[in-house]
Design a protein around this motif. Structure first.
Motif, PDB file in Angstrom:
ATOM      1  N   CYS A 169      56.832  50.621  16.063  1.00  0.00           N
ATOM      2  CA  CYS A 169      56.234  49.692  16.092  1.00  0.00           C
ATOM      3  C   CYS A 169      56.845  48.457  16.948  1.00  0.00           C
ATOM      4  CB  CYS A 169      56.123  48.763  14.583  1.00  0.00           C
ATOM      5  SG  CYS A 169      57.702  48.027  14.272  1.00  0.00           S
TER       6      CYS A 169
ATOM      7  N   ALA B 107      58.380  45.946  16.698  1.00  0.00           N
ATOM      8  CA  ALA B 107      59.832  45.567  16.352  1.00  0.00           C
ATOM      9  C   ALA B 107      60.768  46.688  16.422  1.00  0.00           C
ATOM     10  CB  ALA B 107      59.760  44.943  14.843  1.00  0.00           C
ATOM     11  N   CYS B 108      60.338  47.884  16.600  1.00  0.00           N
ATOM     12  CA  CYS B 108      61.375  48.993  17.070  1.00  0.00           C
ATOM     13  C   CYS B 108      61.663  48.524  18.533  1.00  0.00           C
ATOM     14  CB  CYS B 108      60.735  50.339  16.998  1.00  0.00           C
ATOM     15  SG  CYS B 108      60.155  50.809  15.406  1.00  0.00           S
TER      16      CYS B 108
ATOM     17  N   CYS C 280      64.617  50.052  11.813  1.00  0.00           N
ATOM     18  CA  CYS C 280      63.645  48.929  12.132  1.00  0.00           C
ATOM     19  C   CYS C 280      63.462  48.205  10.663  1.00  0.00           C
ATOM     20  CB  CYS C 280      62.349  49.466  12.737  1.00  0.00           C
ATOM     21  SG  CYS C 280      61.149  48.252  12.829  1.00  0.00           S
TER      22      CYS C 280
ATOM     23  N   CYS D  67      59.105  48.590  10.085  1.00  0.00           N
ATOM     24  CA  CYS D  67      58.513  49.794   9.919  1.00  0.00           C
ATOM     25  C   CYS D  67      59.411  51.046   9.347  1.00  0.00           C
ATOM     26  CB  CYS D  67      57.661  50.233  10.832  1.00  0.00           C
ATOM     27  SG  CYS D  67      59.017  51.158  12.171  1.00  0.00           S
TER      28      CYS D  67
HETATM   29 ZN   LIG Z   1      59.467  49.424  13.678  1.00  0.00          ZN
END
Ligand SMILES: [Zn+2]
Length: 249
Positions: free
Chosen positions: A170, A172-173, A243, A246
Motif C-alpha cells: 500500500c 504507506a508501505c 506496515c 496494511c
Molecule cells: Zn502497507
C-alpha cells in the motif's frame, strides 16, 4: 451501445484488448478522482473522453491564474470559479454522456471512505501527504484499487496499489505515515508543466487497464520519471510486513 457510442469509442473498440466488452465495462464504471489540479486534469480528461460512466471529482479550491500553466482542464475564463465546476464544464463539452459529480469540499478520511465504497477505483491526484494517506487508508480498508501519482519540479512518480490482492503493498508501505516525508508543493518548488500531464496520463492509462482488466498494471512497481534527463525506470515495490496500515495485526 448505440450507433453514436460505437463511433465515439470506435478506436478503443478496434483494440482487441478492449473491444466492445471492454468499452462496456468502462461505460458501467465509477471512478473517484481526488484533486482537480495538475494530475486531476489529464486524469479526468482521459477518463471522460474514454467514456468512464461516472466520474466523481473532489477538490475544494478555486481556479487560480497560476494553475493554468499545467492544469489543462481549466480555462482562463474559469479563474475564480470552483475547480470542480470548471472541470465539469470542460468534460461535459467533450463527452456529455459521462456523469461528472463535482464535490467542492475538503475530504477527510471518513468522507473519502464513504465515497470510495461507492466507486470501482480511486485515483489520487492530490498534492499533500495527509490526503494521500487518508485515501490510502480508505482503499486498504475497502480493498479498492488505488492509482497514485505525484509530480514536482521535473520529477514524477506513479504506482498502482491493487488492494483487491491481499499481497499488494500500500502507499504507506512506501511512505510510512510516521515518516519524515515533507510536502513539496508546486507552489514553492515549481513544476515543469508536461510532467503533470505525463504522470496524470499514465494514471489514466492504468485506471482504464484496471477497469477493463487489460494488460499488466504497475501493481507491485513504482514508476519514476526524470523529465530533465527524460529517463523512466520502474522499481519493485514489496509489501512491508510491518506496515502500520496494511499489515495484519
Ligand atoms: Zn502497507
Amino acid at each position: 451501445m448505440n450507433d453514436e457510442q460505437l463511433l465515439r469509442y470506435s478506436r478503443h473498440i478496434l483494440l482487441p484488448q478492449i473491444g466492445i466488452e471492454g468499452q462496456e465495462k468502462l461505460l458501467a464504471a465509477r471512478a473517484l478522482v481526488i484533486g482537480a489540479g495538475g494530475l486531476g486534469s489529464p486524469i479526468a480528461l482521459y477518463l471522460a473522453s474514454a467514456g468512464v460512466g461516472v466520474l466523481t471529482l473532489c477538490d475544494d479550491e478555486a481556479v487560480d491564474l497560476t494553475n493554468l500553466q499545467r492544469q489543462i482542464v481549466h480555462r482562463t475564463e474559469a479563474v475564480g470559479r470552483k475547480k470542480v465546476e470548471s472541470a465539469r464544464a470542460t468534460l461535459a463539452a467533450i463527452n456529455p454522456e459521462v456523469k461528472v459529480v463535482g464535490l467542492a469540499e475538503r475530504v477527510d478520511g471518513k468522507r473519502i471512505e464513504a465515497l470510495a465504497r461507492d466507486h470501482d477505483v480511486v485515483i489520487d491526484g492530490s498534492d499533500n501527504f495527509a490526503t494521500r494517506h487518508a485515501v490510502n487508508r480508505a482503499c486498504v480498508k475497502l480493498r479498492k484499487p488505488l492509482v497514485s501519482g505525484a509530480a514536482v519540479r521535473f520529477d514524477g512518480q506513479v504506482a498502482v496499489f491493487d488492494l483487491r490482492d491481499a499481497d499488494s503493498a500500500c502507499y504507506a508501505c512506501l511512505f510510512p505515515e510516521s515518516g519524515e516525508s515533507e510536502d513539496v508543493r508546486c507552489a514553492v518548488m515549481g513544476v515543469f508543466a508536461p510532467v503533470t500531464g505525463i504522470v496524470g496520463s499514465i494514471q489514466a492509462a492504468e485506471t482504464l487497464k484496471l477497469l477493463t482488466g487489460t494488460g499488466e498494471t504497475l501493481a507491485g512497481r513504482l514508476l519514476l520519471l526524470d523529465a530533465l534527463a527524460m529517463q523512466v525506470r520502474t522499481i519493485k515495490l514489496a509489501k512491508d510486513p510491518g506496515c502500520a496500515v496494511c499489515a495484519p495485526r
